[in-house]
Design an enzyme around this catalytic site. Structure first.
Site, PDB file in Angstrom:
ATOM      1  CE  LYS A 197      -2.040   3.073   1.865  1.00 44.00           C
ATOM      2  NZ  LYS A 197      -1.721   4.557   1.436  1.00 44.00           N
ATOM      3  CD  GLU A 272      13.146   0.996   9.909  1.00 40.98           C
ATOM      4  OE1 GLU A 272      13.476   1.915  10.637  1.00 40.98           O
ATOM      5  OE2 GLU A 272      13.690  -0.044   9.552  1.00 40.98           O
ATOM      6  CB  CYS A 306      13.326   9.175   8.050  1.00 41.47           C
ATOM      7  SG  CYS A 306      14.569   7.962   7.215  1.00 41.47           S
ATOM      8  CD  GLU A 404      10.037  13.676  10.722  1.00 42.49           C
ATOM      9  OE1 GLU A 404       8.617  13.311  11.111  1.00 42.49           O
ATOM     10  OE2 GLU A 404      10.778  12.988  10.462  1.00 42.49           O
TER      11      GLU A 404
HETATM   12  P1  NAD Z   1       2.528   8.796   7.151  1.00 44.16           P
HETATM   13  O1  NAD Z   1       2.322   8.130   8.332  1.00 44.16           O
HETATM   14  O2  NAD Z   1       1.422   9.832   7.010  1.00 44.16           O
HETATM   15  O3  NAD Z   1       1.950   7.773   5.974  1.00 44.16           O
HETATM   16  C1  NAD Z   1       2.640   6.731   5.420  1.00 44.16           C
HETATM   17  C2  NAD Z   1       1.908   5.629   4.957  1.00 44.16           C
HETATM   18  O4  NAD Z   1       0.895   5.443   6.047  1.00 44.16           O
HETATM   19  C3  NAD Z   1       1.040   5.865   3.781  1.00 44.16           C
HETATM   20  O5  NAD Z   1       0.991   4.887   2.882  1.00 44.16           O
HETATM   21  C4  NAD Z   1      -0.165   6.194   4.619  1.00 44.16           C
HETATM   22  O6  NAD Z   1      -1.342   6.170   3.464  1.00 44.16           O
HETATM   23  C5  NAD Z   1      -0.367   5.047   5.438  1.00 44.16           C
HETATM   24  N1  NAD Z   1      -1.229   5.184   6.681  1.00 44.16           N
HETATM   25  C6  NAD Z   1      -1.601   6.435   6.964  1.00 44.16           C
HETATM   26  N2  NAD Z   1      -2.667   6.297   7.972  1.00 44.16           N
HETATM   27  C7  NAD Z   1      -2.658   4.799   8.127  1.00 44.16           C
HETATM   28  C8  NAD Z   1      -3.625   3.960   8.975  1.00 44.16           C
HETATM   29  N3  NAD Z   1      -4.337   4.513   9.929  1.00 44.16           N
HETATM   30  N4  NAD Z   1      -3.459   2.684   8.871  1.00 44.16           N
HETATM   31  C9  NAD Z   1      -2.490   2.147   8.024  1.00 44.16           C
HETATM   32  N5  NAD Z   1      -1.884   2.966   7.288  1.00 44.16           N
HETATM   33  C10 NAD Z   1      -1.917   4.398   7.218  1.00 44.16           C
HETATM   34  O7  NAD Z   1       3.770   9.338   6.679  1.00 44.16           O
HETATM   35  P2  NAD Z   1       4.381  10.049   5.355  1.00 44.16           P
HETATM   36  O8  NAD Z   1       3.574  11.586   5.457  1.00 44.16           O
HETATM   37  O9  NAD Z   1       4.044   9.458   4.140  1.00 44.16           O
HETATM   38  O10 NAD Z   1       5.931  10.097   5.787  1.00 44.16           O
HETATM   39  C11 NAD Z   1       6.679  10.954   6.056  1.00 44.16           C
HETATM   40  C12 NAD Z   1       7.232  10.280   7.618  1.00 44.16           C
HETATM   41  O11 NAD Z   1       7.821   9.125   7.238  1.00 44.16           O
HETATM   42  C13 NAD Z   1       8.133  11.109   8.252  1.00 44.16           C
HETATM   43  O12 NAD Z   1       7.750  11.154   9.503  1.00 44.16           O
HETATM   44  C14 NAD Z   1       9.372  10.530   8.291  1.00 44.16           C
HETATM   45  O13 NAD Z   1      10.398  10.490   9.018  1.00 44.16           O
HETATM   46  C15 NAD Z   1       9.047   9.122   7.980  1.00 44.16           C
HETATM   47  N6  NAD Z   1      10.004   8.085   7.408  1.00 44.16           N
HETATM   48  C16 NAD Z   1      10.798   7.416   8.216  1.00 44.16           C
HETATM   49  C17 NAD Z   1      12.045   6.552   7.649  1.00 44.16           C
HETATM   50  C18 NAD Z   1      12.621   5.525   8.449  1.00 44.16           C
HETATM   51  O14 NAD Z   1      13.281   4.929   7.904  1.00 44.16           O
HETATM   52  N7  NAD Z   1      12.705   5.759   9.687  1.00 44.16           N
HETATM   53  C19 NAD Z   1      12.153   6.626   6.253  1.00 44.16           C
HETATM   54  C20 NAD Z   1      11.244   7.561   5.601  1.00 44.16           C
HETATM   55  C21 NAD Z   1      10.131   8.393   6.077  1.00 44.16           C
END
Ligand code: NAD
Length: 517
Positions: A197, A272, A306, A404
C-alpha cells in the site's frame, strides 16, 4: 498484463513544469496478475508539486480491494511455487528485477521526480539504490546460513527458516520507489507474498513494479498492489487477519495508531518512523567537511528525509564562524525545477505538506534568528518551493528544535561542553540518527555509545552499508531492518531437535505402585 491508460496531457503551460512523455492519467490496483479498478469504482486525485494541478486519478482502495489482494497473496503463498523455490531460483528473479530497474533508471527517475518534486539527479540515485536493494537481498538469500547446535552423541538441533505468509507493506511518499524496494526485496527474497500500500501523495512509481515483476518472471499473485488512503486501504491491511506481518515506514503518530490496530492480531511489526536527528560539531572538527555534510544532510531530498540532520549543535568556540559560513552556503543552494539537473532543492511533495513546512518557517521567526531563507524563493510564484531556511540560536524547548519539520529547514544551537552536547542531542522524543564531527577518537566513540540514536555517523555523511542494521530508538521506530535483520523479520525460525543416541525419556507410569495411587 492489462496496461494502464496513457494519453499525452495538454495542460496549461505552467512555468518550469516538465511533463514526462506517456504519462499515465489513471492508475489501478494490481491484484493476482491483473490491473483492476476499485470494487466501488472510487478514485482519488494526484497532483504534481510544480503546478499543484491534478494530473492523475488513482484507484482508491478500501476493505473489499484489500480482501481481494490478500486472498490472491494467500493463494500464491499456500499453493504457488514462490515459497517452495530454491533460494537460487528466487535470487535469479530478484537479480533480473535489479537489471530491469537499472536499465530504466532514467525513466523511473523522470516519473519519480515529476510526481514527488525530488531533484532529478537525486531521484536517479534513488532509482539505482532501489536496484541495489534487490541485488543485495538476491545475494544474501543464497548466502544465508542458519544455526546448528550439536550435543555430541545425543542431539542435533537446527534452525529451519520459513517464510511467514502474506506481508503487508505500507510506505511513505519520500523517495517512494526506493523505500518500497527496501521492503519488497527482503520480503520476496525470503519467499513471502506481499500486498503493498504505497503513499497516496505519490502512487506513480509504485505502479511500475507490476510490469517490472512480470517481466522478471515473478509468479502471479506474489506481488499485489492496492492504492488508497491510509485510513481506508492502509487500515484494512493492518486489520486483516490473514496478514501476519506489517512493515511500516511513516510518521511516528501513524506508527502508534497501527501498533494499536495490529495488537488484537499479535502481528509481527517493523516500524521505521520519524526523526529529528542531531549533527554535533565540536570545535576540533574539520569545519569544511562538517559544513558540506550538514548542508547536504538537511537539504538533500528536499529535506524530506527521515535521517535529516535537522538540529545542528555547534561548540561555542567555532559557533559564530560556523553559523555565518553555513548561512552563506545555504543561501547558495540551488532551488529549481525538479527536472533540471542543476537543481539541488526541488518542490515539496504536496501543498498540504508545503503549508505545514511554511508554518514552521513562520514559527521559527519567533523562536530563532533567521540567517538564511525564510519563505518562498524568488522567481517561484507557484508550486511547493521553499528556500533553504536556517535558524540560529534556537533554544532546546523551541518547537522547531523538538518537532519533525520534514523540509529544508534547520535549527542551529550552541553548546559548551561534551556533557551539554549530549544532553541537547538526546533532548527530543526521537532517536533515529546522529552525526558527530570531531577529531578526538575517544570523544567520538564515547559520544556514539551515549547518544540515543539507532544509527550514528562519525565524521561522515549519511552513507549506508546495506549489511548494517537500520532503525531508530524511542519514537523513531521499532525493530531493525537491514542485512540479515530484514531476513529475520520476514521469516520464522523454527527449532528442530533430533535425538542421536538413546531416547532420553523419563518414564512416567511405569510401576504398579504408581498405578495404585
Ligand atoms: P504517514 O505516516 O502519513 O503515511 C505513511 C503511510 O501510512 C502512507 O502509505 C499512508 O497512507 C499510510 N497510513 C496513514 N494512516 C494509516 C493508518 N491509519 N493505517 C494504515 N496505514 C496508514 O507518513 P508520510 O507523511 O507518508 O511520510 C513521512 C514520514 O515518514 C516522516 O515522519 C518520516 O520521518 C517518516 N519516514 C521514516 C523513515 C525511516 O526509515 N525511519 C523513512 C522515510 C520516512
Amino acid at each position: 498484463m492489462t496496461d494502464t491508460a496513457t494519453i499525452a496531457l495538454v495542460p496549461e503551460p505552467v512555468a518550469g513544469r516538465h511533463i514526462p512523455a506517456d504519462l499515465p492519467t489513471r492508475i489501478q490496483h494490481y491484484i493476482d496478475g491483473a490491473f483492476v479498478d476499485s470494487a466501488d469504482g472510487d478514485t482519488f486525485d494526484v497532483l504534481d508539486p510544480v503546478s499543484n494541478e491534478v494530473y492523475l486519478q488513482a484507484a482508491a482502495g478500501k476493505k473489499a480491494d484489500i480482501d481481494r489482494a490478500v486472498a490472491a497473496a494467500r493463494t500464491a503463498f499456500a499453493e504457488g511455487p514462490w515459497p517452495r523455490m530454491l533460494p537460487r531460483e528466487r535470487s535469479r528473479i530478484l537479480h533480473r528485477i535489479a537489471d530491469i530497474v537499472e536499465s530504466r533508471d532514467a525513466r523511473l527517475a523522470e516519473l519519480e521526480s515529476f510526481d514527488s518534486g525530488l531533484p532529478i539527479t537525486q531521484a536517479l540515485g534513488q532509482a539505482r539504490r532501489a536496484a541495489e536493494n534487490f541485488r543485495f537481498f538476491a545475494d544474501l538469500i543464497v548466502a544465508q546460513a542458519d544455526d546448528t547446535y550439536k550435543v555430541p552423541g545425543r542431539q542435533i538441533n537446527y534452525v529451519n527458516r520459513k517464510p511467514i505468509g502474506v506481508a503487508g507493506l505500507i510506505t511513505p511518499w519520500n523517495t517512494p520507489f526506493m523505500l518500497e524496494s527496501w521492503k519488497l526485496g527482503p520480503a520476496l527474497a525470503t519467499g513471502n507474498t506481499v500486498v503493498l500500500k504505497p503513499a497516496e501523495f505519490t502512487p506513480l512509481s509504485a505502479s511500475l513494479w507490476a510490469g517490472i515483476f512480470e517481466e522478471a518472471g515473478l509468479p502471479k499473485g506474489v506481488f499485489n498492489l492496492v492504492n488508497g488512503l491510509g485510513e481506508d486501504a492502509g487500515d484494512a491491511l493492518v486489520k486483516h487477519p490473514d496478514v501476519p506481518l506489517i512493515s511500516f515506514t511513516g510518521e511516528s503518530s501513524t506508527g502508534r495508531l497501527i501498533f494499536g490496530n495490529a495488537a488484537p492480531y499479535l502481528k509481527g511489526l517493523s516500524m521505521e518512523l520519524g526523526g529529528k536527528s542531531p549533527a554535533i560539531v565540536f570545535a576540533d572538527a574539520d569545519l569544511d567537511a562538517a559544513i558540506d555534510a550538514t548542508i547536504f544532510g538537511v537539504f538533500s531530498l528536499n529535506g524530506e528525509r527521515c535521517t535529516a540532520g535537522s538540529r545542528i549543535l555547534v561548540q561555542r568556540e567555532v559557533y559564530d564562524e560556523f553559523v555565518s559560513r553555513y548561512a552563506a552556503q545555504a543561501a547558495r543552494v540551488v532551488v529549481g525545477y525538479p527536472h533540471d539537473p542543476a537543481t539541488e532543492v526541488g518542490a515539496l511533495v504536496h501543498p498540504e505538506h508545503y503549508e505545514k513546512v511554511m508554518s514552521y518557517v513562520e514559527l521559527g521567526k519567533t523562536e530563532g534568528r533567521l540567517v538564511a531563507g525564510g519563505g518562498r524563493p524568488e522567481g517561484f510564484e507557484t508550486g511547493n518551493f521553499v528556500a533553504p531556511t536556517v535558524f540560529a540560536d534556537v533554544a532546546p524547548d523551541a518547537r522547531i528544535f523538538q518537532e519533525e519539520i520534514f523540509g529544508p529547514v534547520v535549527a542551529i544551537t550552541p553548546f559548551d561542553t561534551d556533557e551539554e552536547a549530549l544532553a541537547l542531542a538526546n533532548d527530543t522524543k526521537y532517536g533515529l540518527a546522529a552525526y558527530v564531527w570531531t577529531n578526538d577518537l575517544k570523544r567520538a566513540h564515547n559520544f556514539a555509545q551515549a547518544v540515543e540514536a539507532g544509527m550514528v555517523w562519525l565524521n561522515s555523511n549519511n552513507v549506508r552499508d546495506l549489511r548494517t542494521p537500520f532503525g531508530g530508538v524511542k519514537a523513531s521506530g521499532l525493530g531493525h531492518e537491514g542485512g540479515y535483520r530484514s531476513i529475520d523479520f520476514y521469516t520464522d525460525q523454527q527449532a528442530v531437535h533430533i535425538t542421536l543416541g538413546e531416547v532420553h525419556n523419563p518414564t512416567f507410569g511405569k510401576t504398579d505402585a504408581a498405578a495404585s495411587h
